[in-house]
Design an enzyme around this catalytic site. Structure first.
Site, PDB file in Angstrom:
ATOM      1  N   CYS A   1       0.800  -1.164   0.023  1.00 20.25           N
ATOM      2  CA  CYS A   1      -0.089  -0.065  -0.130  1.00 20.25           C
ATOM      3  C   CYS A   1       0.812   1.330   0.007  1.00 20.25           C
ATOM      4  CB  CYS A   1      -0.855   0.255   1.302  1.00 20.25           C
ATOM      5  SG  CYS A   1      -2.086  -1.126   1.406  1.00 20.25           S
TER       6      CYS A   1
ATOM      7  N   ARG B   1       3.518   0.010  -5.023  1.00 16.50           N
ATOM      8  CA  ARG B   1       3.325  -0.622  -3.978  1.00 16.50           C
ATOM      9  C   ARG B   1       1.671  -1.269  -3.740  1.00 16.50           C
ATOM     10  NH1 ARG B   1       6.791   1.322  -0.379  1.00 16.50           N
ATOM     11  NH2 ARG B   1       5.226   0.869   1.408  1.00 16.50           N
TER      12      ARG B   1
ATOM     13  N   TRP C   1      -3.081  -2.348  -1.468  1.00 18.13           N
ATOM     14  CA  TRP C   1      -2.755  -3.731  -2.104  1.00 18.13           C
ATOM     15  C   TRP C   1      -3.541  -4.465  -0.801  1.00 18.13           C
ATOM     16  CZ3 TRP C   1      -0.032  -8.108  -0.577  1.00 18.13           C
ATOM     17  CH2 TRP C   1       0.333  -9.112  -1.523  1.00 18.13           C
TER      18      TRP C   1
ATOM     19  N   ASN D   1      -0.776   2.196   5.937  1.00 12.58           N
ATOM     20  CA  ASN D   1       0.131   1.179   5.217  1.00 12.58           C
ATOM     21  C   ASN D   1       0.430   0.109   6.310  1.00 12.58           C
ATOM     22  OD1 ASN D   1       3.376   1.268   3.796  1.00 12.58           O
ATOM     23  ND2 ASN D   1       1.856  -0.344   3.713  1.00 12.58           N
ATOM     24  N   GLY D   2       0.271  -1.251   6.444  1.00 17.02           N
ATOM     25  CA  GLY D   2       0.706  -2.101   7.220  1.00 17.02           C
ATOM     26  C   GLY D   2      -0.300  -2.884   7.674  1.00 17.02           C
TER      27      GLY D   2
ATOM     28  N   GLU E   1      12.547 -23.818 -13.640  1.00 17.26           N
ATOM     29  CA  GLU E   1      12.281 -22.474 -13.559  1.00 17.26           C
ATOM     30  C   GLU E   1      13.574 -21.521 -13.903  1.00 17.26           C
ATOM     31  OE1 GLU E   1      10.101 -20.704 -13.086  1.00 17.26           O
ATOM     32  OE2 GLU E   1      10.853 -18.726 -11.892  1.00 17.26           O
TER      33      GLU E   1
ATOM     34  N   LYS F   1      13.877 -18.673 -16.238  1.00 18.54           N
ATOM     35  CA  LYS F   1      14.226 -17.085 -16.091  1.00 18.54           C
ATOM     36  C   LYS F   1      15.397 -16.650 -17.339  1.00 18.54           C
ATOM     37  CE  LYS F   1      11.859 -16.040 -13.844  1.00 18.54           C
ATOM     38  NZ  LYS F   1      10.856 -16.616 -13.680  1.00 18.54           N
TER      39      LYS F   1
ATOM     40  N   GLU G   1      13.395 -15.975 -20.408  1.00 15.76           N
ATOM     41  CA  GLU G   1      12.661 -14.954 -20.391  1.00 15.76           C
ATOM     42  C   GLU G   1      13.522 -13.624 -20.708  1.00 15.76           C
ATOM     43  OE1 GLU G   1       8.730 -15.387 -17.522  1.00 15.76           O
ATOM     44  OE2 GLU G   1      10.785 -15.593 -16.610  1.00 15.76           O
TER      45      GLU G   1
ATOM     46  N   HIS H   1      19.496 -40.144 -21.959  1.00 13.70           N
ATOM     47  CA  HIS H   1      18.316 -40.515 -23.216  1.00 13.70           C
ATOM     48  C   HIS H   1      18.382 -39.687 -24.121  1.00 13.70           C
ATOM     49  CE1 HIS H   1      17.566 -44.138 -20.797  1.00 13.70           C
ATOM     50  NE2 HIS H   1      17.100 -42.924 -19.659  1.00 13.70           N
TER      51      HIS H   1
ATOM     52  N   LYS I   1       3.061  -9.418 -18.076  1.00 19.82           N
ATOM     53  CA  LYS I   1       3.144  -9.822 -16.588  1.00 19.82           C
ATOM     54  C   LYS I   1       1.871 -10.692 -16.424  1.00 19.82           C
ATOM     55  CE  LYS I   1       4.576 -10.042 -12.629  1.00 19.82           C
ATOM     56  NZ  LYS I   1       5.511 -10.920 -12.347  1.00 19.82           N
TER      57      LYS I   1
END
Ligand code: G6P
Length: 608
Positions: A2, A27, A74, A100-101, A481, A485, A488, A504, A603
């Site tokens: 936030c 944020r 958020w 915020n928190g 993964e 990365k 990407e 193989h 995204k």
């Protein structure tokens, strides 16, 4: 997360607030609101969605006045909705407050206020503070605010204003950031410097527990006992862009470094002593006992966390578990019934393929749980229960902190559900809970080391065309993964493979300069992977090893050695992926790629 902002001065407050909120959108951006005070009292505007929705609202119905506070949210307590949006107003309409928190003791305060007849309009932890200020108000907002914050537990940056004292904003902080901007005949508060950079470069960083009184003509700062405090005004030389990234060159690097905090947040309140505590999910043991198999549905990076999830669920619940790429699941002929538990994993909660797959399983009568980072997004709304990862907004297209928090989420879910089913061994639960609690510090230690081998490797191999990543069992998905990365953000072709499968086919690729990243931390399959590495070395391949500190055999074999701290093998994917994120990052950096916005990608993929 936030973001908060406040202004007092000769300008139209809403203009300053909107500019500030735009700079703070990183944020959080699920809803936003502003409140403005003028001679007629206080008025508030709120809107769900991006900031543009609030701007539209203000175009329809403008607010005029020179003092105001604003918030971009958020969600942590309560879905994104107008009611849950800040600023929150007190029962008497006189107090307006942004936060915020997290106020950890909000439940007991809410009960106390409800007993006094106060009706709550939101599900947030914040609303209690607005009512408490109104209840406690004695004609002196500073003194009142001091009394109120003494009653709060948790982390917060708070700003408050009151219609009876329309010349001031009062702000304080504990654990959450807050900066004060000093202007000429105007002053500002904000969660972060970029919010006010357009207007001033003179800033004061408020210390923990200090209380700031901000008026048009000046700023006064007090300690927790209300003694005046001397303060230093700094001249910031941050550029707007750098400031949003808190000094990091890219959001991705910032987000990699946020992982200790994101993991700590995701675990917070979900472990209790030696046990996993999933009370917040309201899982029904009787319903779970009817589950015969589990399917995990996801895309991209979330799919790889789902692959680790499969191993965890099979180990701790003994239920057959399969992981599906959601885009494949949709067009296959999956057998769905009410004995199926589906876990949909998604950072954004909006990925079209995952949503559609979820719709299909719901029609078939399956039970559903979401693992998601965005509160109130579509996927959690569709599921019976949600385990929210608490990574905070992720801006870099290449997912990092969302992935490691999903992995922690899977450990919590698999062990927690396993216990409800009476299957998870108490010793396993104890060892994993202990391991989870150590993780934030271990990831921090890894990041602090500045992993020299990673940077050397990125420099040495930035011009190769192909990379191979290998791992086994829990770290086979880590290989996938790690390779994703690199692909990407550096555009170098990379493949993730199960170590045992090299012989193989892919072994044919290995020759003098061909690099393989081998992920071989301690655990059941370490020795087998070491054998795979030996096969590569015998063919003169180059090997970068990710292994547990003190593994002498790995040290002897590796051309480049990256060490991670000792940990439970189920948790090793969380530690092992961190150097791989950094390897991709530094390689892309060497190649001059657009790290945060790689070509052709997005995204949140809301199309099929
Ligand atoms: C896109 C993003 C990836 C992400 C994937 C799934 O491809 O670039 O980083 O892993 O979508 O997104 P989700 O929000 O469902 O986890």
């Amino acid at each position: 997360m936030c973001g908060i902002v406040g202004y007092v001065g000769p300008r139209e407050a809403t203009e300053v607030l909107i500019e500030g909120l735009r700079r703070l959108e990183y944020r959080g951006y699920d809803s936003a609101g502003v409140a403005v005070l003028n001679g007629d009292g206080m008025r508030t505007r709120k809107a769900v969605g991006r900031l543009s929705a609030l701007e539209d609202e203000l175009k329809r119905d403008a607010l005029h006045g020179g003092l105001g506070i604003g918030h971009t949210r958020w969600a942590t307590h309560g879905v994104p909705s107008v009611a849950n949006c800040h600023p929150h107003t007190s029962f008497d309409g006189k107090v307006s407050l942004i936060h915020n928190g997290i106020i950890e003791n909000h439940r007991e305060l809410r009960r106390e206020l409800m007993d006094q007849g106060i009706e709550f309009r939101s599900e947030t932890d914040t609303e209690v503070v607005a009512h408490l200020v109104a209840k406690t108000y004695d004609g002196d907002l500073v003194r009142t605010f001091q009394k109120v914050i003494r009653r709060l537990r948790g982390a917060y940056a708070l700003a408050v204003c009151h219609t009876d004292e329309p010349d001031k904003i009062i702000a304080t902080r504990v654990g959450s950031p807050l900066v004060i901007g000093i202007g000429d005949g105007e002053n500002f508060i904000a969660s972060d410097v970029p919010a006010i950079l357009k207007y001033t470069r003179k800033v004061v960083f408020l210390n923990e527990h200090q209380l700031a009184v901000v008026t048009r003509d000046g700023v006064k700062i007090f300690d927790a006992a209300l003694n005046p405090v001397e303060f230093t005004i700094c001249e910031t030389n941050l550029s707007l862009d750098a400031a949003e990234k808190e000094g990091y060159e890219h959001f991705m690097l910032k987000e990699i470094h946020e992982q200790p905090r994101a993991l700590a947040e995701t675990i917070r309140g979900r472990v209790n002593g030696d046990n996993v505590d999933l009370t917040e999910l309201n899982l029904d043991a009787a319903v779970l006992k009817g589950v015969r198999r589990i399917a995990i549905l996801a895309c991209g990076t979330s799919l790889y966390s789902g692959m680790v999830g499969k191993y965890l669920f099979e180990r701790f619940t003994h239920l057959p578990t399969e992981t599906w790429s959601a885009s494949e699941f949709r067009y296959a002929d999956p057998v769905i019934d009410d004995g199926m538990l589906v876990i949909a994993v998604s950072q954004s909660g909006e990925t079209a393929d995952t949503l559609e797959a979820l719709r299909i399983v719901k029609e078939g009568g399956a039970r559903t749980i979401a693992v998601c980072n965005v509160m109130g997004s579509s996927i959690p709304r569709m599921c019976d229960a949600t385990l929210y990862t608490r990574a905070g907004p992720e801006i870099g297209v290449a997912s990092t902190k969302a992935y490691t928090t999903q992995l922690a989420g899977f450990v919590l879910l698999s062990v927690g559900i396993g216990r409800l089913l009476g299957v998870t061994d108490a010793e396993d639960e104890r060892r994993l809970v202990t391991g989870l609690k150590q993780l934030p510090d271990q990831v921090q230690a890894l990041l602090d080391e500045d992993i020299v081998a990673v940077k050397r490797c990125a420099k040495r191999y930035k011009n190769v065309f192909n990379f191979m990543y290998i791992g086994r069992h829990f770290n086979y998905p880590t290989a996938m993964e790690g390779a994703l990365k690199l692909k990407e953000i550096s555009y170098i072709h990379a493949e993730g493979y199960a170590g045992g499968e090299m012989k193989h086919g892919p072994l044919a690729l290995v020759e003098g300069t061909f690099p393989t990243i081998a992920i071989a931390p301690q655990g059941r399959t370490r020795e087998k992977l070491i054998s795979n590495v030996q096969e590569i070395k015998a063919r003169k391949g180059v090997v970068v090893m990710v292994s547990t500190q003190g593994d002498e055999e790995a040290r002897e074999l590796a051309d480049y050695l990256i060490e991670i701290p000792p940990c439970e093998e189920e948790l090793s994917p969380i530690l092992a992926v961190v150097p791989l994120q950094l390897l991709a990052y530094y390689t892309a950096l060497q190649l001059g790629r657009d790290v945060d916005k790689p070509r052709n990608l997005a995204k949140s993929v809301t199309v099929e």
